[in-house]
Design an enzyme around this catalytic site. Structure first.
Site, short mmCIF file in Angstrom:
data_model
loop_
_atom_site.label_atom_id
_atom_site.label_comp_id
_atom_site.label_asym_id
_atom_site.label_seq_id
_atom_site.Cartn_x
_atom_site.Cartn_y
_atom_site.Cartn_z
CG PHE A 99 -2.36 -0.11 0.90
CD1 PHE A 99 -2.93 -1.32 0.59
CD2 PHE A 99 -3.17 1.02 0.86
CE1 PHE A 99 -4.27 -1.43 0.26
CE2 PHE A 99 -4.51 0.93 0.52
CZ PHE A 99 -5.07 -0.29 0.22
CD GLN A 223 -5.55 10.51 2.51
OE1 GLN A 223 -6.30 9.59 2.82
NE2 GLN A 223 -4.27 10.50 2.77
CG HIS A 225 -8.05 7.63 -2.40
ND1 HIS A 225 -7.70 7.12 -3.62
CD2 HIS A 225 -7.82 6.64 -1.50
CE1 HIS A 225 -7.27 5.87 -3.46
NE2 HIS A 225 -7.34 5.56 -2.19
CG LEU A 235 -11.58 4.68 -2.79
CD1 LEU A 235 -10.93 6.05 -2.90
CD2 LEU A 235 -11.34 4.10 -1.41
CD GLU A 238 -2.81 3.90 -1.36
OE1 GLU A 238 -3.41 4.97 -1.12
OE2 GLU A 238 -1.91 3.44 -0.65
NE ARG A 269 -4.77 6.58 0.28
CZ ARG A 269 -5.60 5.95 1.08
NH1 ARG A 269 -6.30 6.64 1.98
NH2 ARG A 269 -5.75 4.66 1.00
CG HIS A 335 -10.39 8.79 0.96
ND1 HIS A 335 -11.41 7.91 0.67
CD2 HIS A 335 -9.44 8.06 1.61
CE1 HIS A 335 -11.09 6.70 1.12
NE2 HIS A 335 -9.91 6.77 1.71
NE ARG A 377 -6.85 7.46 6.48
CZ ARG A 377 -7.13 6.42 5.68
NH1 ARG A 377 -6.45 5.29 5.78
NH2 ARG A 377 -8.09 6.50 4.78
C1 LIG Z 1 -14.71 4.08 0.30
C2 LIG Z 1 -13.73 4.06 1.44
C3 LIG Z 1 -12.73 3.12 1.49
C4 LIG Z 1 -11.82 3.10 2.54
N1 LIG Z 1 -10.86 2.13 2.57
C5 LIG Z 1 -10.02 2.06 3.63
C6 LIG Z 1 -9.07 0.99 3.75
O1 LIG Z 1 -9.00 0.09 2.92
N2 LIG Z 1 -8.25 0.98 4.82
C7 LIG Z 1 -8.31 1.94 5.79
O2 LIG Z 1 -7.54 1.86 6.75
N3 LIG Z 1 -9.22 2.94 5.71
C8 LIG Z 1 -10.07 3.02 4.66
N4 LIG Z 1 -10.99 4.04 4.60
C9 LIG Z 1 -11.12 4.95 5.74
C10 LIG Z 1 -11.83 4.21 6.87
O3 LIG Z 1 -12.74 3.29 6.34
C11 LIG Z 1 -12.58 5.14 7.79
O4 LIG Z 1 -11.75 6.22 8.17
C12 LIG Z 1 -13.01 4.40 9.05
O5 LIG Z 1 -13.67 3.21 8.69
C13 LIG Z 1 -13.88 5.26 9.92
O6 LIG Z 1 -14.40 4.49 10.96
P1 LIG Z 1 -15.20 5.17 12.14
O7 LIG Z 1 -15.54 4.07 13.09
O8 LIG Z 1 -14.45 6.32 12.66
O9 LIG Z 1 -16.53 5.74 11.47
P2 LIG Z 1 -17.67 5.07 10.55
O10 LIG Z 1 -17.37 3.69 10.18
O11 LIG Z 1 -17.97 6.04 9.49
O12 LIG Z 1 -18.89 4.99 11.55
C14 LIG Z 1 -19.51 6.15 12.05
C15 LIG Z 1 -20.66 5.72 12.92
O13 LIG Z 1 -21.15 6.84 13.61
C16 LIG Z 1 -22.55 6.87 13.50
N5 LIG Z 1 -22.97 8.27 13.58
C17 LIG Z 1 -22.49 9.34 12.91
N6 LIG Z 1 -23.14 10.46 13.28
C18 LIG Z 1 -24.03 10.08 14.21
C19 LIG Z 1 -24.99 10.77 14.98
N7 LIG Z 1 -25.17 12.08 14.86
N8 LIG Z 1 -25.77 10.06 15.82
C20 LIG Z 1 -25.62 8.72 15.95
N9 LIG Z 1 -24.72 8.03 15.25
C21 LIG Z 1 -23.94 8.70 14.40
C22 LIG Z 1 -22.89 6.22 12.19
O14 LIG Z 1 -24.19 5.71 12.23
C23 LIG Z 1 -21.83 5.12 12.14
O15 LIG Z 1 -22.30 3.99 12.81
C24 LIG Z 1 -11.91 4.07 3.55
C25 LIG Z 1 -12.91 5.02 3.52
C26 LIG Z 1 -13.81 5.03 2.46
C27 LIG Z 1 -14.85 6.11 2.43
#
Ligand SMILES: Cc1cc2nc3c(=O)[nH]c(=O)nc-3n(C[C@H](O)[C@H](O)[C@H](O)COP(=O)(O)OP(=O)(O)OC[C@H]3O[C@@H](n4cnc5c(N)ncnc54)[C@H](O)[C@@H]3O)c2cc1C
Length: 563
Positions: A99, A223, A225, A235, A238, A269, A335, A377
């Site tokens: 990666f 960031q 992407h 997306l 990568e 990135r 991203h 990142r």
């Molecule tokens: C398409 C894509 C591909 C990616 N691929 C990778 C990868 O391969 N490897 C990597 O390391 N990272 C990757 N990333 C980044 C990574 O996936 C995210 O940064 C990470 O998963 C975020 O996790 P999180 O738990 O912080 O939030 P999320 O998984 O976004 O979860 C947020 C949670 O908060 C809840 N929430 C939000 N607001 C509220 C509210 N007001 N009230 C109640 N609940 C709320 C939502 O319901 C959800 O359950 C990718 C991101 C994207 C968009």
């Protein structure tokens, strides 16, 4: 869910989520989660730390990066033991792939460090954690939307005693009292028009903190992407380049070799996105247009179908392009938020450089800024971040709850939110939230994107200020109480407006180029003046208070960043 799982072993724990939890954006993560397991090639966590610090253009807090990279190995093995089906090597070890920015021996050559489950790694993480939470009797409030935090100023400092949430099914407001509250609300890519982020990523958590007097850290670092599907931003991971895919310009040249001679297409990135933008500006987009090609045709059908099945599916579905036979049009897409709610390495929310805590309030994952990603990142470090710091948060929350009494709630803690909802439901016909949201996203994409300047940022700030005025006169069509998405989108737009203002203020203040923050009017990194984190808080008069927090160094001094 990782935090809830940990806390539930010691105390009564609930998860509140505006989505059904397995629909969180983590489920869209394709490429992988990294850890220096050394299963395929020699590796160690210290090389991983070095790459993370350099990838973040030296704005990373090195103590936090050391914790993340050291605990990564255990974090992956723990998930495996919970049942996560990682891909395997022929010998039966967890497989690993390349990666961007992950190298061996301090940048000598790319290293295979990302653990993965085809290109559905995040989906598998969510399913695994959800099952474990159910097993450990975590209570779930699904489709409940958190709209406010209850934070009081006391002689001992700020204390969080609970939150206000809206039940989407019935339309009722509810107050939750808690000893410890963790925000894990994810990112806010919906600030931008072209983004890889789900519709729901509107930054509610950071915005609510900001409204409650908590500053936001490093918000200028968003960031882009390199490989979003041209025109829509969805997306293409990568992992496509990790498996050997290359970027090609309109002249058929693998142009990344010019920008990063050692690791070419696997550069971080920020560097790749800027290179694509430059190729396009200088007329070397495909047929002179605003995109370049991602070419995986040379990988062959078997690799594409087995290792990149979802990515291939996206190219077919959204562009009608068959990636086995032809290159795929791509352009940079908004991203990942490096900035967010400032925390300690135990996920405790803090308000200043002296690390003054908000008692009882925690944040982890993309909404938080710990800061392990600095100014940019590295791919696969975010899934790692959420697992490592989620676990640490859960432990700390349980400890805090064990020694803390419930704090008395103020009178009518829901009254502010209630008034806002009434205004939206009962207001006169006015401008629609979607119209304002489109204009906000367009302004941020045009003027606060891969490139920005003092002029472009001022222009965007003018647009946002006028949208802020018009926001007070918005109206919604749906006036019902069950599943009122109209209302939710109007409230989310309010959060986006706050975050757009903070992002623009922080971007205008930082007069240097670092990581993904590329100022065309200040194209050099300026360590003398800017090797520090920014904190933007809401001033009492509604303006901004800007302050700074030093970067934590352990062993890596800043040097020129070359790949
Ligand atoms: C398409 C894509 C591909 C990616 N691929 C990778 C990868 O391969 N490897 C990597 O390391 N990272 C990757 N990333 C980044 C990574 O996936 C995210 O940064 C990470 O998963 C975020 O996790 P999180 O738990 O912080 O939030 P999320 O998984 O976004 O979860 C947020 C949670 O908060 C809840 N929430 C939000 N607001 C509220 C509210 N007001 N009230 C109640 N609940 C709320 C939502 O319901 C959800 O359950 C990718 C991101 C994207 C968009």
């Amino acid at each position: 869910m990782r935090a809830a799982l940990e806390a539930s072993r010691r105390t009564s724990t609930a998860v509140i989520s505006k989505l059904y939890p397995t629909r969180s954006h983590t489920g869209a993560a394709q490429g992988g989660m990294c850890a220096a397991l050394g299963n395929v090639e020699e590796d160690n966590w210290e090389w991983h730390t070095y790459d993370t610090v350099k990838g973040g253009d030296y704005l990373v807090d090195q103590d936090a990066a050391e914790i993340m990279c050291r605990e990564a190995v255990e974090a992956v093995l723990e998930l495996e033991h919970m049942g996560l089906p990682f891909d395997r090597t022929e010998e039966g070890f967890i497989a690993q792939r390349r990666f961007g920015g992950h190298t061996r021996d301090h940048g000598k050559s790319p290293v295979k460090r990302a653990c993965f489950s085809a290109d559905r790694t995040g989906h598998m993480i969510l399913q695994t954690l959800f099952q474990q939470c159910v097993r450990h009797n975590v209570t779930f409030f699904n489709e409940w939307h958190v709209l406010d935090l209850i934070v009081s100023d006391t002689p001992a400092g700020k204390v969080c005693s609970g939150l206000v949430a809206y039940d989407l099914k019935s339309g009722g407001l509810h107050v939750f009292q808690a000893r410890s509250v963790l925000l894990a609300t994810g990112g806010f890519g919906r600030l931008f028009k072209i983004t890889s982020n789900a519709h729901t990523l509107t930054g509610d958590g950071p915005a609510v903190c900001y409204r409650r007097g908590i500053p936001l850290e490093d918000m200028e670092f968003f960031q882009f992407h390199p490989t979003g599907i041209s025109g829509i931003g969805i997306l293409l991971s990568e992992a496509a380049r990790g498996e050997g895919g290359i970027l090609v310009n309109g002249e058929g040249e693998q142009f990344m070799k010019r920008y990063a001679p050692t690791i070419a297409d696997l550069a971080p990135r920020d560097i790749v996105s800027r290179a694509i933008q430059k190729e396009i500006h200088e007329g070397r987009g495909i047929n002179g247009r605003d995109y370049v090609h991602l070419d995986v045709t040379h990988l062959g059908r078997e690799v594409i179908e087995n290792k990149l099945p979802d990515i291939a599916g996206f190219a077919r579905m959204y562009l009608g392009v068959e990636p086995i036979d032809e290159p795929v049009p791509i352009q940079p897409t908004a991203h990942y938020a490096m900035g967010g709610i400032p925390t300690t390495v135990d996920a405790q929310v803090i308000t200043d450089a002296a690390k003054t805590p908000v008692h009882g309030l925690f944040a982890a994952g993309e909404c938080a800024c710990v800061s392990v990603h600095g100014a940019n990142r590295l791919g696969t470090n975010s899934l790692l971040d959420i697992i490592v710091f989620g676990r640490r948060a859960g432990i700390k929350m349980a400890e805090h709850s064990a020694v803390t009494e419930l704090t008395e709630l103020p009178d009518d803690p829901q009254s502010g939110v209630e008034a806002e909802i009434t205004r939206l439901l009962e207001g006169d016909k006015g401008v629609r939230p979607a119209t304002l949201r489109d204009q906000l996203q367009q302004a941020m994409t045009d003027d606060c994107g891969v490139e920005r300047s003092g002029d472009s940022l001022a222009r965007a700030a003018g647009v946002i200020a006028s949208l802020r005025d018009r926001y007070s006169g918005i109206s919604i069509d749906d006036r019902s109480s069950a599943y009122n998405q109209d209302l939710i989108e109007a409230l989310e737009l309010g959060f986006l407006l706050d975050l757009a203002e903070v992002t623009l203020a922080a971007s205008a203040a930082r007069t240097e180029t670092r990581g993904c923050h590329y100022r065309t009017d200040f194209p050099e990194r300026d360590d003398e003046n800017w090797l520090k984190h920014s904190l933007v808080a809401r001033a009492p008069d509604g303006g901004f208070d800007l302050s700074f927090k030093p970067v934590k160094f352990t062993r890596y001094q800043p040097t020129e960043r070359k790949y």
